[in-house]
Design an enzyme around this catalytic site. Structure first.
Site, mmCIF file in Angstrom:
data_model
loop_
_atom_site.group_PDB
_atom_site.id
_atom_site.type_symbol
_atom_site.label_atom_id
_atom_site.label_comp_id
_atom_site.label_asym_id
_atom_site.label_seq_id
_atom_site.Cartn_x
_atom_site.Cartn_y
_atom_site.Cartn_z
ATOM 1 N N LYS A 124 16.935 22.407 34.688
ATOM 2 C CA LYS A 124 16.168 23.659 34.591
ATOM 3 C C LYS A 124 16.710 24.833 35.417
ATOM 4 C CE LYS A 124 11.817 21.246 33.825
ATOM 5 N NZ LYS A 124 11.244 21.839 32.638
ATOM 6 N N TRP A 168 8.473 12.474 35.680
ATOM 7 C CA TRP A 168 8.854 13.055 34.386
ATOM 8 C C TRP A 168 10.367 13.266 34.390
ATOM 9 C CZ3 TRP A 168 6.154 13.764 29.957
ATOM 10 C CH2 TRP A 168 6.829 14.423 28.912
ATOM 11 N N GLU A 213 12.135 11.895 41.479
ATOM 12 C CA GLU A 213 12.175 13.307 41.854
ATOM 13 C C GLU A 213 11.843 13.349 43.350
ATOM 14 O OE1 GLU A 213 9.320 15.430 38.986
ATOM 15 O OE2 GLU A 213 9.212 13.315 38.472
ATOM 16 N N GLN A 269 13.756 20.389 38.942
ATOM 17 C CA GLN A 269 12.904 21.499 39.381
ATOM 18 C C GLN A 269 13.138 21.856 40.837
ATOM 19 O OE1 GLN A 269 8.819 21.427 38.257
ATOM 20 N NE2 GLN A 269 9.189 20.338 36.359
ATOM 21 N N ARG A 299 0.254 23.972 39.317
ATOM 22 C CA ARG A 299 1.630 24.036 39.832
ATOM 23 C C ARG A 299 1.954 25.512 40.032
ATOM 24 N NH1 ARG A 299 5.899 21.124 36.322
ATOM 25 N NH2 ARG A 299 5.336 22.706 34.805
ATOM 26 N N ASP A 344 16.503 13.143 40.691
ATOM 27 C CA ASP A 344 16.389 14.117 39.612
ATOM 28 C C ASP A 344 15.840 15.404 40.231
ATOM 29 O OD1 ASP A 344 15.541 15.716 37.528
ATOM 30 O OD2 ASP A 344 14.511 14.127 36.431
#
Ligand code: PLP
Length: 435
Positions: free
Chosen positions: A273, A139, A211, A247, A405, A244
């Site tokens: 984020k 994502w 990620e 998070q 999560r 990326d």
């Protein structure tokens, strides 16, 4: 103390003027947030195990964020994008100090998607090529470039993606994508993935974007050595590597950046984020070499809010809190405690198929049958709703949305962790595993 409460809002009251942009809205209004808690209009306290939309890493409404906003409000909020405030320069320098060389050039932006757009455009202009390789389950955002490299969901019904969008499998040890190994990924999926890239590419590969731990994809932690092998495969082909860390960056996984666990340095890094702590702040960080080539070739990625002083002030406060309160170390220690407690739950409840993740980015996979690993679609939905009613907010991720999560703010106390475990335990006891 939490109390069980039914939703208080009638759908008609919020459906009237709000456009639906995804999952259903919650039926209760949140009127206040502080630390690990959200408070509803009716005074219900909810432990927030998703840190807002994974952004409130230093806790909701941290006083240092509030202070930084007040200071920026009294000095300068917004400027022409060629004009810089001291905080913008300080934050760029601060990030580069925390990162290994050659990651030395920063552009401050707002959202994760926007930072990834910048990363992809940098990679394209620096290499002169246009193919972008993403990973199944990824994502990266909903803007067109980022969305084209996003394979978790949201791809269908919007027409063509960017030409040159290619993908490799996700190294999901619990559900091997090529049905090859069980529980111990031997990275065959990576080699097979690149074999397919070699076959399908038109010879214009610019970058791979991944990620380091996939979040929306179901908290997929690649095996040790995976990122290093990925780097090798990229280098052999002259492909740039983009991480990326929307998070995973800035402490969540018990390291300041997730790539540190293998010491594999990307050519371009994106942060979002966790950098803004709840405000829209992101950054693309390029190696000096990539930044220089892109500049020589006329790189342009102008946005209304790039280098905004307001959010830069907040970003500096966030970084100060993460370092000052030793939140990275805290994520490692509290994360280990939380993972142990989740594993205890797994011993007691058959519905927990797998517990995985690092630091305070953990995944709990819910299954209908532990032996066959059949996903527990309706079970996880019922469990999640029950947890919420009991005062615990958890997001569901993964392809079939059957993974919890577990990602509370890094400031969470052990007592709050215990409270959350008690709520989950109660939900498991109340909801029949056959649901
Ligand atoms: C890893 C990752 N990258 C990028 C994004 C997109 O960020 P934004 O929603 O701020 O555009 C997200 C959002 O969930 C994400 O999880």
């Amino acid at each position: 103390m939490t109390r069980v409460q039914e939703p208080t809002l009638s759908p008609a009251s919020f459906e009237r003027h709000l456009l639906h942009y995804g999952r259903d809205f919650l039926g209760e209004l949140i009127v206040r947030a502080e630390g690990s808690y959200l408070f509803t209009e009716d005074g219900r306290a909810i432990l927030d195990f998703s840190s807002g939309q994974m952004c409130a890493t230093i806790g909701h409404n941290h006083p240092k964020i509030v202070e930084a906003m007040a200071r920026a409000g009294q000095t300068v909020i917004h400027l022409d994008s060629t004009m810089l405030s001291p905080d913008v320069i300080d934050l760029a320098a601060r990030l580069c100090d925390l990162l290994p060389q050659p990651l030395g050039k920063v552009q401050l932006l707002n959202t994760g998607g926007e930072a990834n757009e910048a990363a992809l455009r940098l990679a394209k202009i620096a290499t002169g090529r246009f193919e972008i390789i993403g990973m199944a389950g990824s994502w990266h955002g909903t803007t067109t470039g980022a969305a084209s490299a996003t394979y978790a969901h949201g791809r269908k019904k919007y027409g063509p993606t960017m030409p040159g969008s290619l993908a490799i499998p996700s190294p999901n040890c619990y559900r091997c994508p090529i049905r090859h190994c069980v529980d111990r990924c031997d990275m065959t999926c990576l080699d097979v993935g690149f074999d397919m890239i070699d076959v399908t590419s038109v010879g214009e590969e610019a970058a791979v974007i991944v990620e380091p731990i996939q979040s929306a994809g179901g908290i997929i932690v690649p095996p040790q050595g995976y990122l290093g092998r990925l780097r090798e495969l990229c280098d052999q082909r002259g492909i740039l590597l983009i991480f990326d860390e929307a998070q995973t960056g800035l402490g969540r996984v018990g390291e300041l950046f997730a790539f540190e666990s293998e010491g594999v340095i990307p050519d371009i890094l994106t942060l979002s984020k966790t950098l803004g702590g709840g405000l829209p702040l992101s950054a693309v960080v390029a190696s000096d070499g990539v930044a220089e080539t892109a500049r020589e070739r006329g790189f342009s990625h102008y946005t209304s809010h790039t280098s905004d002083p307001f959010t830069a002030a907040v970003g500096l406060a966030v970084v100060d809190v993460i370092l000052g309160e030793k939140l990275t170390e805290r994520a490692a220690v509290v994360g280990r405690y939380l993972k142990d407690r989740l594993c205890e739950l797994q011993h007691r409840h058959e519905a927990i198929g797998d517990v995985r993740g690092r630091g305070l980015l953990l995944g709990v996979e819910i299954v209908a049958d532990r032996t066959t690993r059949e996903p527990g679609y309706s079970l996880i939905k019922a469990l999640t709703e029950r947890c919420f009613a009991l005062g615990l907010n958890i997001n569901r991720v993964g392809g079939p949305h059957t993974v919890w999560r577990i990602a509370p703010p890094l400031t969470i106390s052990l007592h709050e962790v215990d409270q959350a475990i008690d709520i989950m335990d109660q939900a498991f006891k109340e909801i029949p595993p056959t649901t």
